[in-house]
Design a protein around this motif. Sequence first.
Motif, PDB file in Angstrom:
ATOM      1  N   LYS A 323      36.321  34.526  37.516  1.00 18.45           N
ATOM      2  CA  LYS A 323      36.315  36.000  38.995  1.00 18.45           C
ATOM      3  C   LYS A 323      35.896  37.165  38.953  1.00 18.45           C
ATOM      4  O   LYS A 323      36.256  37.584  37.669  1.00 18.45           O
ATOM      5  N   ILE A 325      35.884  41.214  39.683  1.00 16.34           N
ATOM      6  CA  ILE A 325      36.802  42.241  42.027  1.00 16.34           C
ATOM      7  C   ILE A 325      36.083  44.073  41.529  1.00 16.34           C
ATOM      8  O   ILE A 325      35.779  43.792  40.388  1.00 16.34           O
ATOM      9  N   ILE A 351      46.065  41.759  40.267  1.00 14.90           N
ATOM     10  CA  ILE A 351      45.166  40.174  40.704  1.00 14.90           C
ATOM     11  C   ILE A 351      46.042  39.219  39.225  1.00 14.90           C
ATOM     12  O   ILE A 351      45.559  38.199  39.316  1.00 14.90           O
ATOM     13  N   TYR A 354      47.325  36.046  39.789  1.00 14.75           N
ATOM     14  CA  TYR A 354      46.623  35.479  40.438  1.00 14.75           C
ATOM     15  C   TYR A 354      46.006  34.489  40.528  1.00 14.75           C
ATOM     16  O   TYR A 354      44.961  34.882  39.829  1.00 14.75           O
ATOM     17  N   ILE A 360      43.870  36.825  45.979  1.00 18.77           N
ATOM     18  CA  ILE A 360      43.472  37.903  45.100  1.00 18.77           C
ATOM     19  C   ILE A 360      42.769  39.031  46.674  1.00 18.77           C
ATOM     20  O   ILE A 360      43.920  40.085  46.660  1.00 18.77           O
ATOM     21  N   LYS A 361      42.826  38.188  47.468  1.00 18.46           N
ATOM     22  CA  LYS A 361      42.262  39.331  48.189  1.00 18.46           C
ATOM     23  C   LYS A 361      43.456  39.719  49.060  1.00 18.46           C
ATOM     24  O   LYS A 361      43.618  40.568  49.671  1.00 18.46           O
ATOM     25  N   ARG A 363      46.044  39.863  48.488  1.00 20.98           N
ATOM     26  CA  ARG A 363      47.468  40.807  47.586  1.00 20.98           C
ATOM     27  C   ARG A 363      47.110  42.264  47.708  1.00 20.98           C
ATOM     28  O   ARG A 363      47.475  43.250  47.832  1.00 20.98           O
ATOM     29  N   VAL A 385      35.603  40.221  45.756  1.00 20.59           N
ATOM     30  CA  VAL A 385      35.603  39.223  44.800  1.00 20.59           C
ATOM     31  C   VAL A 385      35.175  38.168  45.056  1.00 20.59           C
ATOM     32  O   VAL A 385      34.227  37.620  46.262  1.00 20.59           O
TER      33      VAL A 385
END
Length: 390
Positions: A323, A325, A351, A354, A360-361, A363, A385
């Motif tokens: 992932k 970010i 993050i 998660y 994630i988005k 949070r 993200v």
Amino acid sequence: MKTILDISIAINKNASSEHLFGLLKNVLVQDLGIGRFVFISFDKTWQIALQEGLNENQISEINIDSIINQYDDIDVLHSSTETGTNKFEIVVPVFHNKKAFAYLLLGDLQGEKVEISPIIKHLKFIQTLANIIVVALENKRLYEEEIKQIAIKKELEMAQTMQSLLFPRRLPNNKKIEVKAYYRPHSEVSGDYYDVVQIDANRTALCVADVSGKGMSAALLMANFQAHLRAQLSISSTIEELVNKTNKRIIESANYEKFITLFLAIFDAKEQTLTFLNAGHQPALLVSENKIVELKKGCTVLGMFDELPKIESETIALPNHSKLICYTDGLTELEDENGNQLEVEGVANLIDSYQNLKEIKTRLEKRIKEAENKSAIDDDITFLVAEFLR
């Protein structure tokens, strides 16, 4: 009464300030026989709007600061050669809503002493006339300012609509890549930008950028940057070449007066790699195999140097479900109740636990909302993200 009626008619006809001051001058000179006066009014700054019986040297000697805020009613003027007021005997202040908007200095009262001059009985009348004119001009100024603000607001709303078209309408959500984004401008238009561009069947570009400053100038430069970046993505052979060309374009557009920070990454679904370059931007975070890595390699900001002193990209092999970010500094500068900024470490901590992209988005959005509830946020906030799949 006829004089007041004439002035009222002129005001209703939206007469110019020159015409209204001319009516006041006629009353003072022709009707009342006052041989010397100065009318000091406030229009953004204090200035002499009208005068009679003085030469240029005598006008230049008047110290306006020595007069304003010293008189709150009609009074004998404390004249002085040092302040240039020795040519006057009486001061007539003009107030509106308890605020001084003008001062009328009167002198040469038909050769009489102040105490016995017949003008004395007309001072309240003079003050009333001046007040009517000053209030009318102030109301006119406020109305024109309101009209101007309405026009500016409409232009900003149009700019906001146009800027929203720069952002991708749909984000990828397929077997190769899933992307989610968040954008919160501080005002109608913003210097923040994110983009996701499908270069070819296998490669996808992801970008987050931030123009120095805020408002319309930042938004215009960002629009120019977006058009250039999208055009170069398909024709530049390397990410370094693209960034070098973009740097030159920004200099041409902003003439060294603004700079752009940029994080740009290209995901190759076939090779399962991520090639990135960070141009003075906040480090993006790569989450893979329970580790978080800051992506910093790149160069300095764009738009400040004709030749970028050092520029290098990096290519990383991506494990499945890695992932990314990336974000602007509006996110890392969020403050808690003690005034401590979130910073990059704080984003990583948010993050860390998660695994789902949606979580994630959510949070990150929750953390922004918490900051909004505690204090005003004075910067644009953008983040993107992405999850890379096989």
